[in-house]
Design a protein around this motif. Sequence first.
Motif, PDB file in Angstrom:
ATOM      1  N   ILE A   1     -51.878  14.446 -12.185  1.00  0.00           N
ATOM      2  CA  ILE A   1     -51.928  13.117 -11.584  1.00  0.00           C
ATOM      3  C   ILE A   1     -53.388  12.774 -11.336  1.00  0.00           C
ATOM      4  CG2 ILE A   1     -51.388  11.800  -9.482  1.00  0.00           C
ATOM      5  CD1 ILE A   1     -48.829  13.508  -9.239  1.00  0.00           C
TER       6      ILE A   1
ATOM      7  N   ARG B   1     -49.716   6.731 -18.887  1.00  0.00           N
ATOM      8  CA  ARG B   1     -49.237   8.053 -19.269  1.00  0.00           C
ATOM      9  C   ARG B   1     -50.197   8.557 -20.348  1.00  0.00           C
ATOM     10  NH1 ARG B   1     -44.322  10.840 -19.464  1.00  0.00           N
ATOM     11  NH2 ARG B   1     -43.065   9.066 -18.803  1.00  0.00           N
TER      12      ARG B   1
ATOM     13  N   LEU C   1     -50.457  11.776 -15.544  1.00  0.00           N
ATOM     14  CA  LEU C   1     -50.059  10.451 -15.099  1.00  0.00           C
ATOM     15  C   LEU C   1     -51.199   9.869 -14.271  1.00  0.00           C
ATOM     16  CD1 LEU C   1     -46.453  11.409 -13.869  1.00  0.00           C
ATOM     17  CD2 LEU C   1     -47.182  10.754 -16.190  1.00  0.00           C
TER      18      LEU C   1
ATOM     19  N   PHE D   1     -55.558  15.644  -9.695  1.00  0.00           N
ATOM     20  CA  PHE D   1     -54.668  16.701  -9.214  1.00  0.00           C
ATOM     21  C   PHE D   1     -54.097  17.442 -10.406  1.00  0.00           C
ATOM     22  CE2 PHE D   1     -50.163  17.798  -8.488  1.00  0.00           C
ATOM     23  CZ  PHE D   1     -50.275  18.694  -7.435  1.00  0.00           C
TER      24      PHE D   1
ATOM     25  N   THR E   1     -49.018   9.641  -1.176  1.00  0.00           N
ATOM     26  CA  THR E   1     -49.053  10.935  -1.858  1.00  0.00           C
ATOM     27  C   THR E   1     -48.143  11.889  -1.110  1.00  0.00           C
ATOM     28  OG1 THR E   1     -51.271  10.659  -2.745  1.00  0.00           O
ATOM     29  CG2 THR E   1     -50.532  12.920  -2.372  1.00  0.00           C
TER      30      THR E   1
ATOM     31  N   TYR F   1     -40.922   1.018 -11.102  1.00  0.00           N
ATOM     32  CA  TYR F   1     -41.212   1.618 -12.405  1.00  0.00           C
ATOM     33  C   TYR F   1     -41.595   3.069 -12.167  1.00  0.00           C
ATOM     34  CZ  TYR F   1     -43.327   2.633 -16.928  1.00  0.00           C
ATOM     35  OH  TYR F   1     -43.634   3.205 -18.135  1.00  0.00           O
TER      36      TYR F   1
ATOM     37  N   ILE G   1     -42.555   6.878 -13.873  1.00  0.00           N
ATOM     38  CA  ILE G   1     -42.849   7.803 -14.972  1.00  0.00           C
ATOM     39  C   ILE G   1     -42.889   9.193 -14.369  1.00  0.00           C
ATOM     40  CG2 ILE G   1     -44.033   6.228 -16.540  1.00  0.00           C
ATOM     41  CD1 ILE G   1     -46.679   7.149 -15.447  1.00  0.00           C
ATOM     42  N   ALA G   2     -42.520  10.155 -15.170  1.00  0.00           N
ATOM     43  CA  ALA G   2     -42.430  11.509 -14.635  1.00  0.00           C
ATOM     44  C   ALA G   2     -42.708  12.518 -15.722  1.00  0.00           C
ATOM     45  CB  ALA G   2     -41.048  11.761 -14.028  1.00  0.00           C
ATOM     46  N   ALA G   3     -42.983  13.728 -15.302  1.00  0.00           N
ATOM     47  CA  ALA G   3     -43.261  14.807 -16.247  1.00  0.00           C
ATOM     48  C   ALA G   3     -42.705  16.099 -15.686  1.00  0.00           C
ATOM     49  CB  ALA G   3     -44.776  14.939 -16.459  1.00  0.00           C
TER      50      ALA G   3
ATOM     51  N   THR H   1     -42.864  16.105 -11.499  1.00  0.00           N
ATOM     52  CA  THR H   1     -44.097  15.384 -11.193  1.00  0.00           C
ATOM     53  C   THR H   1     -43.873  13.927 -11.570  1.00  0.00           C
ATOM     54  OG1 THR H   1     -45.434  17.347 -11.628  1.00  0.00           O
ATOM     55  CG2 THR H   1     -46.552  15.214 -11.770  1.00  0.00           C
ATOM     56  N   ALA H   2     -44.109  13.010 -10.658  1.00  0.00           N
ATOM     57  CA  ALA H   2     -43.765  11.616 -10.936  1.00  0.00           C
ATOM     58  C   ALA H   2     -44.719  10.656 -10.255  1.00  0.00           C
ATOM     59  CB  ALA H   2     -42.349  11.324 -10.441  1.00  0.00           C
ATOM     60  N   ILE H   3     -44.868   9.502 -10.880  1.00  0.00           N
ATOM     61  CA  ILE H   3     -45.496   8.364 -10.210  1.00  0.00           C
ATOM     62  C   ILE H   3     -44.505   7.217 -10.249  1.00  0.00           C
ATOM     63  CG2 ILE H   3     -47.295   6.605 -10.357  1.00  0.00           C
ATOM     64  CD1 ILE H   3     -49.213   8.765 -11.233  1.00  0.00           C
TER      65      ILE H   3
ATOM     66  N   THR I   1     -44.067   3.271  -9.212  1.00  0.00           N
ATOM     67  CA  THR I   1     -44.792   2.066  -8.817  1.00  0.00           C
ATOM     68  C   THR I   1     -43.779   1.049  -8.299  1.00  0.00           C
ATOM     69  OG1 THR I   1     -46.280   2.514 -10.655  1.00  0.00           O
ATOM     70  CG2 THR I   1     -46.471   0.367  -9.609  1.00  0.00           C
TER      71      THR I   1
ATOM     72  N   THR J   1     -47.956   2.658  -5.019  1.00  0.00           N
ATOM     73  CA  THR J   1     -47.711   3.830  -5.859  1.00  0.00           C
ATOM     74  C   THR J   1     -47.279   4.990  -4.971  1.00  0.00           C
ATOM     75  OG1 THR J   1     -49.872   4.927  -5.795  1.00  0.00           O
ATOM     76  CG2 THR J   1     -49.621   3.148  -7.386  1.00  0.00           C
TER      77      THR J   1
ATOM     78  N   ASP K   1     -46.782   9.190  -5.446  1.00  0.00           N
ATOM     79  CA  ASP K   1     -46.814  10.306  -6.393  1.00  0.00           C
ATOM     80  C   ASP K   1     -46.247  11.554  -5.754  1.00  0.00           C
ATOM     81  OD1 ASP K   1     -49.031  12.516  -5.993  1.00  0.00           O
ATOM     82  OD2 ASP K   1     -50.048  10.628  -5.533  1.00  0.00           O
ATOM     83  N   ASN K   2     -45.496  12.265  -6.555  1.00  0.00           N
ATOM     84  CA  ASN K   2     -44.853  13.515  -6.123  1.00  0.00           C
ATOM     85  C   ASN K   2     -45.191  14.621  -7.095  1.00  0.00           C
ATOM     86  OD1 ASN K   2     -41.803  11.664  -5.493  1.00  0.00           O
ATOM     87  ND2 ASN K   2     -43.363  12.233  -3.999  1.00  0.00           N
ATOM     88  N   SER K   3     -45.425  15.792  -6.535  1.00  0.00           N
ATOM     89  CA  SER K   3     -45.579  16.969  -7.377  1.00  0.00           C
ATOM     90  C   SER K   3     -45.545  18.194  -6.474  1.00  0.00           C
ATOM     91  CB  SER K   3     -46.882  16.911  -8.185  1.00  0.00           C
ATOM     92  OG  SER K   3     -46.856  17.890  -9.214  1.00  0.00           O
TER      93      SER K   3
END
Lengths: 285, 285, 285, 285
Positions: free
Chosen positions: A98, A165, A171, A190, B102, B144, B146-148, B159-161, B163, B173, B175-177
């Motif tokens: 991130i 992306r 991200l 990060f 965050t 919206y 997006i993630a990974a 892991t995601a953002i 929006t 925004t 963000d998670n991870s």
Amino acid sequence: VKSFVDHNALLADPAVDAVVIASPPDTHAAITIDAANAGKHVFTEKPVDMTFEKIDAAIAAVERAGIKLQVGFNRRFDANFKAVHDAMVSGKVGQPLICHITSRDPIPPSLSNTRAVGGLFLDMTIHDFDMACYLTQSDVESVYAIAATMLEGCGEPDTAIVTLRMANGALVTIDNSHTTFGYDQRAELFGTLGMIATSNEKPHSALLTDASGSHAVLPWHFFIERYAESYRRELEAFVECIHRDLEPPVTTTDGRRAVAIAFAAQRSYDESRPVHLIEVAGQAT
Amino acid sequence: VKSFVDHNALLADPAVDAVVIASPPDTHAAITIDAANAGKHVFTEKPVDMTFEKIDAAIAAVERAGIKLQVGFNRRFDANFKAVHDAMVSGKVGQPLICHITSRDPIPPSLSNTRAVGGLFLDMTIHDFDMACYLTQSDVESVYAIAATMLEGCGEPDTAIVTLRMANGALVTIDNSHTTFGYDQRAELFGTLGMIATSNEKPHSALLTDASGSHAVLPWHFFIERYAESYRRELEAFVECIHRDLEPPVTTTDGRRAVAIAFAAQRSYDESRPVHLIEVAGQAT
Amino acid sequence: VKSFVDHNALLADPAVDAVVIASPPDTHAAITIDAANAGKHVFTEKPVDMTFEKIDAAIAAVERAGIKLQVGFNRRFDANFKAVHDAMVSGKVGQPLICHITSRDPIPPSLSNTRAVGGLFLDMTIHDFDMACYLTQSDVESVYAIAATMLEGCGEPDTAIVTLRMANGALVTIDNSHTTFGYDQRAELFGTLGMIATSNEKPHSALLTDASGSHAVLPWHFFIERYAESYRRELEAFVECIHRDLEPPVTTTDGRRAVAIAFAAQRSYDESRPVHLIEVAGQAT
Amino acid sequence: VKSFVDHNALLADPAVDAVVIASPPDTHAAITIDAANAGKHVFTEKPVDMTFEKIDAAIAAVERAGIKLQVGFNRRFDANFKAVHDAMVSGKVGQPLICHITSRDPIPPSLSNTRAVGGLFLDMTIHDFDMACYLTQSDVESVYAIAATMLEGCGEPDTAIVTLRMANGALVTIDNSHTTFGYDQRAELFGTLGMIATSNEKPHSALLTDASGSHAVLPWHFFIERYAESYRRELEAFVECIHRDLEPPVTTTDGRRAVAIAFAAQRSYDESRPVHLIEVAGQAT
């Protein structure tokens, strides 16, 4: 010091080895081509130009002439962003997951001006698009942009969040707006091993604590103060890449890529959907 | 202290005025309904439940019984996030424009567990969805995500953002991870007048400077340490709203809304497009 | 919960294993002796008492009775100061060279009160004298105190700098005064390998940046808030040293030493000259 | 650019309006006198010279010639210390009560060198003596110095704490030593209304957080980097005071005063007692 009204007169001067182009954005490619044809190395301000057609013509001329072309992504030469980049490259943050880039300036946009320079994404965010690639060490795969207009009477968006992306899975968010408190220029990266984050630079560190709280001074007001050192360093690097016949630290590829991301962001905003970079970059190849 | 194997036995005890539900997510609504029918006030952990059907049945039972129901969005009671909220409400940041949340934890997700609790968005991000509404003082318009997947062998995104475009124009925004360095829980709210941002809480402030740099201790490791005080405060507030017959500080509306945003985020991720909240929230009304 | 008007009634209660003495300073030794004679363990607030004669009598009674006596130097149990101490003990700062202790409180002294409790050095600075020994891991060799009276109508000094030369060569400054901005409690230890420094603890970390600067909240107002956790920990440690029959973490030796340093500081201030600790400590042995 | 072997040849050049003296300390006064006699303005590095006799002769020559003399106390031109000074002058900290000045450098002293330049107090601490007067806006009343020798085989003290009682009642500590972590240059001023404190300047702000903690880069290594801007500004101020016929921002009085404090500190250290400035300053008048 000599001055010229016409850039071709300057280019005709055999004492000139290299030129810096800081003219309006839609003249960059034409002047670059003239300089290339005259055998002069070129440092051009961003963007390389405002259409792929003109950009690609400039790149072709540069390659034909065998000159150096460096694009003015000065923030790569700021000690703060460079430290983030270096931590990434050295492996200290692990695989990048991130990245948040905050890029807000203290000047409300003038409508006519932002349109003339290609809108928020091509004029302002373009620096952040380059930074996203520089910090995560990756190309962009897809872009999603949302934006708002905070200022009365300005039809153009002036506040935006762009989500990227990256090809390597990272991200990224970029946010742009206008502040009451000076130049807000920060990045946080990060990854699987750790995180590195910068703070705004300030004129001094003195912290006043009185009965109402602790008070610190505002960040540097704008780019002239904050990025002064980076402007010096990018030109030193340009001169060095000529002297030592090295690849410029910011290449035509970097310059074209940032424009492509700006185009994708603009389309994403216009169409309210994520846009794959290939949709846009495919236009011109 | 008495303990019960069956929650209905507890609910039958006339000495009990109120209950705290901390059972698996898909049992929250059923127990809430039993408690409401027994005339007991309810504090339930998030989410209220995992489908709108069950959530709405619980809300109906609560309203019918005239009991209080408070949802466990404890972060509203954390002094840091409350300070951001209070600055927003008092007008110190002006109209909210951009908010970054965050929310990263130190525990790699276990695949089976995250599926059982509804996936990343319904289990983990739901706290941040509530925080987005709490800090910007607005509902959500569109989402919206997006993630990974950063962890080998885990099919679920970790892991995601996300929006969010808020109804009042603010852009958010989240963000998670998962981190190597403890619990990373921060928020930044930027508006037309200013910005307010929190830092992570740490066990102590001592900064060691040696020949290799300056070194500070890691943040609190996880929620038990970081949010201990907020858990105490949310229960005090629950007790106070019963005693003084006030509306709970986190309502069923808040609880249902956060689930709706989680559903929208999940759909956005699944369909790779922005999702209007009305698409999802409309399902159940 | 039982309450007693006379401490001897409490001491006669066979259910009581240990007592906490928080009475006026000049009663500590007498009550300690009564408690020791009753076979009760003692936790006493600082100072142990106000004369060496009474202190030494109390120590003798404690040793005779074989009870535990712990002195209330709670700051050793504050996570910040403990981190400095731990860095020192673990060798991270190397040989200690310089230590700065800042200890300012938000309450202007009342003349009658400070005299009753032995003046600034014996009442307030005594905590810092213990801290100096705790952080540098050394006894004091000599003391030099300068002071000033900042408050109108108060004949006693309320602002002071005490300089200590420690037996191990470290040089220490302690400063005391009264603030408009809450409790100012910090330490910095500098050694041959590095430096470790603490910051004030605050209710939250939120930083507001607006057109006038960046603004943080004040530190905790006073000892109740700032040292709450340390008070809990020192009593846990006291209970543990009884249960496990360990030496208390703050001993009678520590308690007597801090009083001796306070006496030396008072004499230094009165006579405007550095005072060797032996001049003062010799009085009572 | 011309260079000269003999300063008198330089002084004979009619194109020269002003000179900068950066020769060994015990030559400053003699060259200043030559420059004054030649009608050249003088910027001299600290100290003005190493005895009152020579300093007073230089001052007399400067006054006779009517030239400007500015002393190189560059730290007054550092943005951090200037911010402390400005907060003091503007009344934001109220009446000054306590001031801490930390001044540690990264270079272990060479014995022969420190003796040649007058020892720790006259060579290194002299900057801090000027800073104490500049920040508290007061002269010094009395001085107490303790010191230690941390380096093997170096007979001179290299670590010191000097305590100053200022004429206006403020109490000041100065600490000097040598670090493993670069240039440690900070000040804190505490007064009846509040406190202002500076932090060390660093090459960048990036903070890396990994599994072992948060890590920041070291401060600037030494004076060349940290004080670069202040050196530029003090010379600009010197040129401006010549051009506009103003009093230099650092006067001969300031230069002489700092030497007097250094002499008092040396005597205090030698005699292990506080020394009134009048004992020392009286020597030469």
